[in-house]
Design an enzyme around this catalytic site. Sequence first.
Site, PDB file in Angstrom:
ATOM      1  N   GLY A 139      -0.155 -56.400 -29.095  1.00 57.08           N
ATOM      2  CA  GLY A 139       1.194 -56.452 -29.645  1.00 57.08           C
ATOM      3  C   GLY A 139       1.469 -57.660 -30.519  1.00 57.08           C
ATOM      4  O   GLY A 139       2.636 -57.992 -30.760  1.00 57.08           O
TER       5      GLY A 139
ATOM      6  N   GLY B 231      -4.595 -54.697 -31.345  1.00 54.96           N
ATOM      7  CA  GLY B 231      -5.113 -53.639 -32.203  1.00 54.96           C
ATOM      8  C   GLY B 231      -4.663 -53.880 -33.636  1.00 54.96           C
ATOM      9  O   GLY B 231      -5.416 -54.325 -34.491  1.00 54.96           O
ATOM     10  N   ARG B 232      -3.367 -53.626 -33.862  1.00 51.83           N
ATOM     11  CA  ARG B 232      -2.798 -53.687 -35.204  1.00 51.83           C
ATOM     12  C   ARG B 232      -3.136 -54.986 -35.943  1.00 51.83           C
ATOM     13  O   ARG B 232      -3.580 -54.956 -37.093  1.00 51.83           O
ATOM     14  CB  ARG B 232      -1.277 -53.545 -35.116  1.00 51.83           C
ATOM     15  CG  ARG B 232      -0.593 -53.286 -36.444  1.00 51.83           C
ATOM     16  CD  ARG B 232       0.937 -53.293 -36.288  1.00 51.83           C
ATOM     17  NE  ARG B 232       1.422 -52.374 -35.293  1.00 51.83           N
ATOM     18  CZ  ARG B 232       1.795 -51.105 -35.530  1.00 51.83           C
ATOM     19  NH1 ARG B 232       1.752 -50.625 -36.753  1.00 51.83           N
ATOM     20  NH2 ARG B 232       2.226 -50.334 -34.544  1.00 51.83           N
TER      21      ARG B 232
ATOM     22  N   GLU C 224      -5.813 -57.966 -25.914  1.00 46.88           N
ATOM     23  CA  GLU C 224      -6.331 -56.713 -26.494  1.00 46.88           C
ATOM     24  C   GLU C 224      -5.481 -56.271 -27.681  1.00 46.88           C
ATOM     25  O   GLU C 224      -4.835 -55.223 -27.630  1.00 46.88           O
ATOM     26  CB  GLU C 224      -6.423 -55.609 -25.424  1.00 46.88           C
ATOM     27  CG  GLU C 224      -5.147 -55.456 -24.609  1.00 46.88           C
ATOM     28  CD  GLU C 224      -5.231 -54.400 -23.515  1.00 46.88           C
ATOM     29  OE1 GLU C 224      -6.341 -54.094 -23.049  1.00 46.88           O
ATOM     30  OE2 GLU C 224      -4.158 -53.896 -23.127  1.00 46.88           O
TER      31      GLU C 224
ATOM     32  N   TYR D  25      -3.035 -47.713 -37.329  1.00 50.52           N
ATOM     33  CA  TYR D  25      -1.961 -46.738 -37.099  1.00 50.52           C
ATOM     34  C   TYR D  25      -1.545 -46.086 -38.417  1.00 50.52           C
ATOM     35  O   TYR D  25      -0.360 -45.986 -38.731  1.00 50.52           O
ATOM     36  CB  TYR D  25      -0.756 -47.406 -36.436  1.00 50.52           C
ATOM     37  CG  TYR D  25      -1.083 -48.107 -35.132  1.00 50.52           C
ATOM     38  CD1 TYR D  25      -1.261 -47.386 -33.960  1.00 50.52           C
ATOM     39  CD2 TYR D  25      -1.210 -49.489 -35.078  1.00 50.52           C
ATOM     40  CE1 TYR D  25      -1.560 -48.030 -32.770  1.00 50.52           C
ATOM     41  CE2 TYR D  25      -1.511 -50.137 -33.880  1.00 50.52           C
ATOM     42  CZ  TYR D  25      -1.680 -49.399 -32.733  1.00 50.52           C
ATOM     43  OH  TYR D  25      -1.973 -50.034 -31.558  1.00 50.52           O
TER      44      TYR D  25
ATOM     45  N   CYS E 201       7.093 -30.984 -48.261  1.00 55.37           N
ATOM     46  CA  CYS E 201       8.422 -30.391 -48.417  1.00 55.37           C
ATOM     47  C   CYS E 201       9.315 -30.835 -47.273  1.00 55.37           C
ATOM     48  O   CYS E 201       9.782 -30.011 -46.484  1.00 55.37           O
ATOM     49  CB  CYS E 201       8.302 -28.876 -48.435  1.00 55.37           C
ATOM     50  SG  CYS E 201       7.085 -28.296 -49.603  1.00 55.37           S
TER      51      CYS E 201
END
Length: 403
Positions: A235, A273-274, A271, A381, A352
């Site tokens: 995070g 990620g982003r 841990e 992500y 659309c």
Amino acid sequence: MITSAVRTLATELTGDDLPAYVYDLPALRTHARAVRDALPPGLELYYAAKANPAPPVLRTLAPHVTGYEVASGGEVEHVRAAVPGAPLAFGGPGKTEGELRRALTLGVERFHVESEQELRLLAGAAKDAGLDAVDVLLRVNVPLASDELGGAALAMGGRPSPFGLDPEAVQRCLPLLSGAGSRGPLRLRGIHAHLASGLDAPAQLTVAAAIADWARKLSERHGLDELTEVNVGGGMGVDYAHPDRRFDWAAYGKGMADLALRHPGRTLRIEPGRALTVYCGWYVTEVLDIKHSGGEAFAVLRGGTHHIRTPATKQHDQPFQVLPMDTTATWTRPWARPAVRKEPVTLVGQLCTPKDVLARRVRVPELRAGDRVAFAMAGAYAWNISHHDFLMHPRPGFHYLDT
Ligand SMILES: *Cc1c(COP(=O)(O)O)cnc(C)c1O
């Protein structure tokens, strides 16, 4: 800023090769090395594979991470195959009995257990497999005083949550774990928490300290000598509005070194990620058309949020760079090249649905049909959270630059 390798490829690809995801693996390597170097040597760095599980990304990170956090049976299989031998920590809610059995067969090193039933299922599966020392971290919703984060919003933890165990539930789990008085196939090795995302370094340090203190108290209260690991989650914040303002890994590393000194004999683990992979990926496409409606300008791009759902999910403008293409020589259509100059323009895709917006009312000096647009911060992500098959447009190309 776009790297020259990405820019070169982005302008050399032909229209039918677009859209394309371009991943700058040397940039990822440099970033991962810098993150690792900023952290104290004893701190373990796991990469949360769900952010971007592409095998070249997983392999590029391998020399710089201790292991990988995986959150499904699919990720267990996938990451095992992509980086054989790398330690795995299996987290995530709703693990099925089949997934747990398969993970034991594959020798998954750590289980982040999210509920009492899951603990019982894992114990049964371990017993059936003849295993007697399966390492478990209990995922806990460690309570945080609301003032502890100086007002930062908590996405998870300390409030009702489908994830992890509340402290009372942890008490009920202890008798099922060896090291807590009983003998079973599961060993309580530590506490895991992932309480919030998007936090800056000072807020992350506050959360980490609260988790480590909570783990110490639990271990002291129950004499849990084998509880030597504290995983404080991921995070780490990234700023889509300011791609150059990166998480302060240096300050975070110093703070985590201090925290480690206050918790001798315990292994701290993170841990993210982003914050590891977001910067290495680019989604490159071209402007198909420019039009006006109700006094506002719209640029219709090849592709859209079915390839990069991030701006729709997070309700932000995906940062981008225009790569002007001089098509004066090749513009063969017998009408003027559609263009917009010095006015706000909304970048949309080919779907659309009014939700197919990549950036809203942004100012660019000029944007013309045929110009290329390279969306930044598309390395996490992005593709893997997108609804690719909606409307059956072709898939993008994938390019992993490594020179
Ligand atoms: C998603 C997730 C992470 C990674 O979060 P980032 O915001 O990508 O750093 C880490 N741990 C758990 C348990 C997660 O669910």
